[in-house]
Design an enzyme around this catalytic site. Structure first.
Site, PDB file in Angstrom:
ATOM      1  N   ASP A  66      38.718  30.829  30.086  1.00 14.50           N
ATOM      2  CA  ASP A  66      39.087  32.242  30.115  1.00 14.50           C
ATOM      3  C   ASP A  66      40.561  32.340  30.506  1.00 14.50           C
ATOM      4  O   ASP A  66      40.963  31.813  31.558  1.00 14.50           O
ATOM      5  CB  ASP A  66      38.204  32.972  31.132  1.00 14.50           C
ATOM      6  CG  ASP A  66      38.373  34.482  31.105  1.00 14.50           C
ATOM      7  OD1 ASP A  66      39.489  34.957  30.847  1.00 14.50           O
ATOM      8  OD2 ASP A  66      37.380  35.193  31.370  1.00 14.50           O
ATOM      9  N   SER A 145      52.391  41.723  17.853  1.00 13.85           N
ATOM     10  CA  SER A 145      51.827  42.799  17.049  1.00 13.85           C
ATOM     11  C   SER A 145      52.953  43.713  16.616  1.00 13.85           C
ATOM     12  O   SER A 145      53.997  43.788  17.285  1.00 13.85           O
ATOM     13  CB  SER A 145      50.801  43.582  17.879  1.00 13.85           C
ATOM     14  OG  SER A 145      50.440  44.794  17.243  1.00 13.85           O
ATOM     15  N   TYR A 158      46.888  48.565  24.924  1.00 14.00           N
ATOM     16  CA  TYR A 158      47.197  47.402  24.088  1.00 14.00           C
ATOM     17  C   TYR A 158      48.661  47.417  23.661  1.00 14.00           C
ATOM     18  O   TYR A 158      49.351  46.382  23.720  1.00 14.00           O
ATOM     19  CB  TYR A 158      46.276  47.404  22.870  1.00 14.00           C
ATOM     20  CG  TYR A 158      46.483  46.251  21.924  1.00 14.00           C
ATOM     21  CD1 TYR A 158      45.982  44.985  22.224  1.00 14.00           C
ATOM     22  CD2 TYR A 158      47.168  46.417  20.721  1.00 14.00           C
ATOM     23  CE1 TYR A 158      46.160  43.921  21.351  1.00 14.00           C
ATOM     24  CE2 TYR A 158      47.348  45.361  19.844  1.00 14.00           C
ATOM     25  CZ  TYR A 158      46.850  44.115  20.157  1.00 14.00           C
ATOM     26  OH  TYR A 158      47.041  43.064  19.297  1.00 14.00           O
ATOM     27  N   ALA A 160      51.168  48.864  25.146  1.00 16.07           N
ATOM     28  CA  ALA A 160      52.000  48.599  26.316  1.00 16.07           C
ATOM     29  C   ALA A 160      52.003  47.114  26.661  1.00 16.07           C
ATOM     30  O   ALA A 160      53.045  46.536  26.999  1.00 16.07           O
ATOM     31  CB  ALA A 160      51.508  49.421  27.506  1.00 16.07           C
ATOM     32  N   LYS A 162      51.530  44.628  24.601  1.00 13.87           N
ATOM     33  CA  LYS A 162      52.287  43.915  23.582  1.00 13.87           C
ATOM     34  C   LYS A 162      53.786  44.152  23.719  1.00 13.87           C
ATOM     35  O   LYS A 162      54.595  43.238  23.477  1.00 13.87           O
ATOM     36  CB  LYS A 162      51.803  44.327  22.186  1.00 13.87           C
ATOM     37  CG  LYS A 162      50.480  43.704  21.797  1.00 13.87           C
ATOM     38  CD  LYS A 162      50.579  42.177  21.788  1.00 13.87           C
ATOM     39  CE  LYS A 162      49.342  41.513  21.241  1.00 13.87           C
ATOM     40  NZ  LYS A 162      49.447  40.025  21.272  1.00 13.87           N
TER      41      LYS A 162
END
Length: 312
Positions: A66, A145, A158, A160, A162
């Protein structure tokens, strides 16, 4: 330009390899002669990937772990070095997202998105950098992304994360100049990964990527190109990539107007779905392999108006 032989015998750790970009990038790197150490939370999925790599004549070590657990991260790197003697390339691809308006997202969703999608990259980079420094070379290849330099409704956490990851990678590139350690980034458009089949949603409806959707192999091929020629940022898509960056540079209000009016509509279907947790805190059985339930947009449709999201 470097040749395919330059990757033969290199050692790569690929995170998030149980599905999507991580899975397909691992396969493409193996085809180029790279020896793999693949990691994710789902060992059964990783074993399926390993079987496919071996069937194609590659070499693959499976290390379940993880990215939010420092001990797991250190163990993966340690087992990779114990098996192969070194590590040359780290492909950071593990990511999660959660759909919902910012003020309706549970706070633990926001922090978990950052913990996986941003800090997971940081943890693995800190684990491999001592090895890179000791051997005088290495390559951190980050799957970013288009939201790393943009925005979208329903994906504020998400986007933020990236943005933070891209800023970190650009700063790290400056710090490591002249060390023989390279930083690369690939800017990913909407691709046909199982991420949309895993992600939690607060909306009660099935989420889908902003169209057009590209095949996941578009990104995997870009990963291999960057592995051969490191130290660059690749934008492999045109319509939802280079064109978008150009348009945002000269007329940012246009993209904002489109997303303000249609952004939520483009990312949701009318299909009811109760999935408040998804794969944020525990792995799920669904979505093994490179591609998910949303198919790539046919090439001829990419240059027309996005169709209305349809119920499956």
């Amino acid at each position: 330009m470097a040749h395919r032989e330059d990757l033969k015998g290199q050692i790569a750790i690929v995170t998030g390899a149980s599905s999507g970009v991580g899975w397909q990038s691992a396969l493409r790197l193996s085809e180029a002669g790279v020896k793999l150490c693949v990691t994710a939370r789902r060992r059964s999925a990783l074993e399926k990937l390993r079987a496919e790599v071996l069937q194609r004549g590659g070499e693959c070590l499976v290390c379940e772990g993880d990215v939010t657990v420092p001990e797991d991260v250190e163990r993966v790197v340690r087992e990779c070095v114990a098996r192969y003697g070194r590590v040359d390339l780290l492909v950071n691809a593990a990511a999660v997202q959660s759909y919902g308006h910012f003020d309706q997202l549970p706070w633990e969703h926001i922090t978990r998105v950052f913990d996986v999608t941003c800090f997971g990259y940081f943890r693995f980079a800190r684990a491999v950098l001592p090895h890179f420094r000791a051997q005088g070379h290495g390559h951190l290849l980050n799957v970013q992304s288009m939201l790393s330099s943009g925005s979208a409704p329903l994906l504020s956490a998400y986007a933020a994360a990236k943005h933070a990851t891209l800023g970190w990678a650009q700063s790290l590139e400056l710090e490591l100049a002249g060390t023989g350690i390279h930083i690369s980034n690939v800017m990913v458009p909407s691709v046909s990964t199982p991420m949309f089949d895993h992600a939690p949603t607060m909306l009660g409806k099935k989420p889908v990527p902003v169209p057009p959707t590209y095949d996941v192999d578009l990104v995997a091929r870009a990963v291999v190109r960057l592995a051969r020629r490191p130290g660059r940022t690749s934008v492999p898509a045109f319509l939802q990539g280079r064109l978008m960056l150009w348009l945002n540079g000269i007329a940012p209000s246009v993209g904002k107007a489109v997303l303000r009016r249609y952004g939520e509509w483009m990312q949701t279907t009318t299909t009811p779905l109760h999935r408040p947790e998804g794969n944020l805190f525990a792995p799920v059985e669904e979505g093994v392999g490179p591609r998910g339930s949303v198919p790539p947009t046919p090439a001829w449709l990419r240059f027309t108006a996005p169709p209305a999201p349809a119920s499956p």
